[in-house]
Every structure is written in structure tokens, then in C-alpha cells.
Design a protein around this motif. Sequence first.
Motif, PDB file in Angstrom:
ATOM      1  N   ARG A   3      15.039  -7.551  30.108  1.00  0.00           N
ATOM      2  CA  ARG A   3      16.037  -8.584  29.895  1.00  0.00           C
ATOM      3  C   ARG A   3      17.259  -8.022  29.206  1.00  0.00           C
ATOM      4  NH1 ARG A   3      13.154 -13.365  26.913  1.00  0.00           N
ATOM      5  NH2 ARG A   3      13.927 -12.025  25.304  1.00  0.00           N
ATOM      6  N   VAL A   4      18.405  -8.535  29.608  1.00  0.00           N
ATOM      7  CA  VAL A   4      19.659  -8.272  28.918  1.00  0.00           C
ATOM      8  C   VAL A   4      19.977  -9.557  28.182  1.00  0.00           C
ATOM      9  CG1 VAL A   4      22.099  -7.723  29.161  1.00  0.00           C
ATOM     10  CG2 VAL A   4      20.428  -6.644  30.668  1.00  0.00           C
ATOM     11  N   LEU A   5      20.184  -9.462  26.877  1.00  0.00           N
ATOM     12  CA  LEU A   5      20.412 -10.628  26.046  1.00  0.00           C
ATOM     13  C   LEU A   5      21.888 -10.764  25.718  1.00  0.00           C
ATOM     14  CD1 LEU A   5      17.540  -9.929  23.514  1.00  0.00           C
ATOM     15  CD2 LEU A   5      17.428 -11.373  25.529  1.00  0.00           C
ATOM     16  N   TYR A   6      22.420 -11.972  25.874  1.00  0.00           N
ATOM     17  CA  TYR A   6      23.792 -12.273  25.492  1.00  0.00           C
ATOM     18  C   TYR A   6      23.716 -13.311  24.379  1.00  0.00           C
ATOM     19  CZ  TYR A   6      25.086 -10.237  29.988  1.00  0.00           C
ATOM     20  OH  TYR A   6      25.243  -9.392  31.055  1.00  0.00           O
ATOM     21  N   PHE A   7      24.392 -13.070  23.274  1.00  0.00           N
ATOM     22  CA  PHE A   7      24.435 -14.096  22.237  1.00  0.00           C
ATOM     23  C   PHE A   7      25.737 -13.987  21.464  1.00  0.00           C
ATOM     24  CE2 PHE A   7      22.433 -10.461  20.319  1.00  0.00           C
ATOM     25  CZ  PHE A   7      22.933 -10.407  19.030  1.00  0.00           C
ATOM     26  N   ASP A  19      16.765  -5.552  25.711  1.00  0.00           N
ATOM     27  CA  ASP A  19      15.450  -5.587  25.087  1.00  0.00           C
ATOM     28  C   ASP A  19      14.611  -4.444  25.655  1.00  0.00           C
ATOM     29  OD1 ASP A  19      13.000  -6.120  24.006  1.00  0.00           O
ATOM     30  OD2 ASP A  19      12.978  -8.243  24.565  1.00  0.00           O
ATOM     31  N   LEU A  20      14.487  -3.368  24.885  1.00  0.00           N
ATOM     32  CA  LEU A  20      13.776  -2.177  25.347  1.00  0.00           C
ATOM     33  C   LEU A  20      12.282  -2.418  25.534  1.00  0.00           C
ATOM     34  CD1 LEU A  20      15.557   0.464  23.075  1.00  0.00           C
ATOM     35  CD2 LEU A  20      16.061  -0.082  25.459  1.00  0.00           C
ATOM     36  N   SER A  21      11.734  -3.365  24.795  1.00  0.00           N
ATOM     37  CA  SER A  21      10.292  -3.617  24.898  1.00  0.00           C
ATOM     38  C   SER A  21       9.899  -4.194  26.257  1.00  0.00           C
ATOM     39  CB  SER A  21       9.839  -4.553  23.774  1.00  0.00           C
ATOM     40  OG  SER A  21      10.396  -5.844  23.953  1.00  0.00           O
ATOM     41  N   LYS A  22      10.867  -4.656  27.022  1.00  0.00           N
ATOM     42  CA  LYS A  22      10.587  -5.275  28.324  1.00  0.00           C
ATOM     43  C   LYS A  22      10.776  -4.320  29.498  1.00  0.00           C
ATOM     44  CE  LYS A  22      10.138  -9.342  26.423  1.00  0.00           C
ATOM     45  NZ  LYS A  22       8.847  -9.873  26.130  1.00  0.00           N
ATOM     46  N   ILE A  23      11.115  -3.060  29.221  1.00  0.00           N
ATOM     47  CA  ILE A  23      11.320  -2.113  30.312  1.00  0.00           C
ATOM     48  C   ILE A  23       9.969  -1.700  30.874  1.00  0.00           C
ATOM     49  CG2 ILE A  23      12.163   0.183  30.950  1.00  0.00           C
ATOM     50  CD1 ILE A  23      14.341  -0.126  28.898  1.00  0.00           C
ATOM     51  N   VAL A  58      19.108   2.461  31.467  1.00  0.00           N
ATOM     52  CA  VAL A  58      18.139   2.783  30.421  1.00  0.00           C
ATOM     53  C   VAL A  58      16.788   2.892  31.099  1.00  0.00           C
ATOM     54  CG1 VAL A  58      17.093   2.040  28.258  1.00  0.00           C
ATOM     55  CG2 VAL A  58      19.419   1.339  28.788  1.00  0.00           C
ATOM     56  N   ARG A  59      16.071   3.966  30.816  1.00  0.00           N
ATOM     57  CA  ARG A  59      14.732   4.120  31.383  1.00  0.00           C
ATOM     58  C   ARG A  59      13.761   4.512  30.285  1.00  0.00           C
ATOM     59  NH1 ARG A  59      13.911   9.616  32.049  1.00  0.00           N
ATOM     60  NH2 ARG A  59      15.840  10.815  32.133  1.00  0.00           N
ATOM     61  N   GLU A 124      14.682  -2.046  15.608  1.00  0.00           N
ATOM     62  CA  GLU A 124      14.056  -3.014  16.497  1.00  0.00           C
ATOM     63  C   GLU A 124      14.331  -2.601  17.936  1.00  0.00           C
ATOM     64  OE1 GLU A 124      15.684  -6.858  15.662  1.00  0.00           O
ATOM     65  OE2 GLU A 124      17.729  -6.155  15.762  1.00  0.00           O
ATOM     66  N   PRO A 125      13.523  -3.054  18.881  1.00  0.00           N
ATOM     67  CA  PRO A 125      13.674  -2.579  20.267  1.00  0.00           C
ATOM     68  C   PRO A 125      14.831  -3.237  21.020  1.00  0.00           C
ATOM     69  CG  PRO A 125      11.869  -4.121  20.150  1.00  0.00           C
ATOM     70  CD  PRO A 125      12.351  -3.919  18.738  1.00  0.00           C
ATOM     71  N   LEU A 126      15.998  -3.277  20.416  1.00  0.00           N
ATOM     72  CA  LEU A 126      17.179  -3.851  21.048  1.00  0.00           C
ATOM     73  C   LEU A 126      18.304  -2.822  21.037  1.00  0.00           C
ATOM     74  CD1 LEU A 126      17.223  -7.413  19.446  1.00  0.00           C
ATOM     75  CD2 LEU A 126      16.487  -6.802  21.759  1.00  0.00           C
ATOM     76  N   LEU A 127      18.790  -2.471  22.203  1.00  0.00           N
ATOM     77  CA  LEU A 127      19.905  -1.544  22.327  1.00  0.00           C
ATOM     78  C   LEU A 127      21.181  -2.365  22.410  1.00  0.00           C
ATOM     79  CD1 LEU A 127      20.994   1.338  22.726  1.00  0.00           C
ATOM     80  CD2 LEU A 127      20.669   0.996  25.193  1.00  0.00           C
TER      81      LEU A 127
END
Length: 192
Positions: A3-7, A19-23, A58-59, A124-127
Motif C-alpha cells: 500500500r501507498v499511504l497518503y495523509f 508501507d514496507l511491511s506489505k511488500i 521498492v523491493r 517503523e516500516p514506512l518509507l
Amino acid sequence: MARVLYFRPLWGEVCVKIDLSKIEGEPIRFNETTGFDADRFDPTRVIGPMKVRLEGSVRSAGDNYFVDGHTHADGRLICSRCLEPVEWQMESSFDLEVALFEAAPRDPDFVLDAADLDVVYLEEPLLDLDELAIEQVELEMPIRVLCSEECAGLCPRCGSNRNLEGACRCEPEVDPRWAALGELAGRTPNDA
């Protein structure tokens, strides 16, 4: 599914984070264009907004992640001599390795090698793509920018831009260290 998060945080800009945890298996591709205010950069070097396009992927590779991409930026920098705005563009490629802070070596006797210095540790696992874009632009930004090689800069007495016709009417300062040579001007060895 990654997921790519927009906020929108309190300061009003939209932030983009991956969200790197979802790759899972396939890399995540990103292509984001963002405008940053000058206050997000060094205010002595940037004037006005900076438009930045960041694209790449990102991989996952075990516990780490590899990010590679391309940065393009348009904005205005400040001339180091006359302080006038200078149009600036840059394009560059980047690649970096990212790991979670929990994967960082904790042993105080652990010796880092050159490859360890290239790893970016996240808590945290967010780039954060905005922070990545700003970092890439700052790495490519020249230390000194000139509006032209012939830039005369500012007058040290009145502060006028010496590139503008008639802006400064100050007489050139004579360096007191050379005053004795000025007294010798026009004299011959026989005058002594």
C-alpha cells in the motif's frame, strides 16, 4: 498487497509513505510529483517553491528493502554573490538499502564495514517519499550557485547589486597594505 499511504499532517501538506511491511514478492512502483515550500530546504540557498518528481521502485530482499529511482527537480536557488534568484533544474538517479531499526546491529563491539554505512534504518516500516525526495534534491544541490560567471556580486559598502548599471557609485576601496606602493607610483629610482 502493498500500500501507498497518503495523509495530511498538521502542517497541511500531503505526505506519501510506502508501507514496507506489505511488500510481497513484486516491487512497489512509485511516481509522485510534489511541490515543496522553500522552508523545507536551506533558506540561504532556495527561494520559492521547489517542484520535485520522484519515481522508482521498492523491493524486498530478506529483512531489508532496496529502493532505486530517479529524481527531477525544478526551482530557484539564490546566487551566492548577488543574491538574485537563479533558475535551477536537476536530474539524478539513486539507489539505497533500507532496513528496520530493530535489524540494526546492537553489539557495541560490532565493526561496521563500508556496506553497513549505506543502509538507512527506519524506526517503523514506512518509507516517507517526501523525505526521500528532499534528501535527493539536497544531495544534488550545488554548494555555490552563480547567476553567471561574470557576476560582480554586492558592493561591500552600500550593498547594491554591482551587476546593475548605475546601482553602485562607491569609489573602490584601496587596500591599506598597498598604500606604500601607491606613494611610489610615478617616481623613478633617481627621485630618491
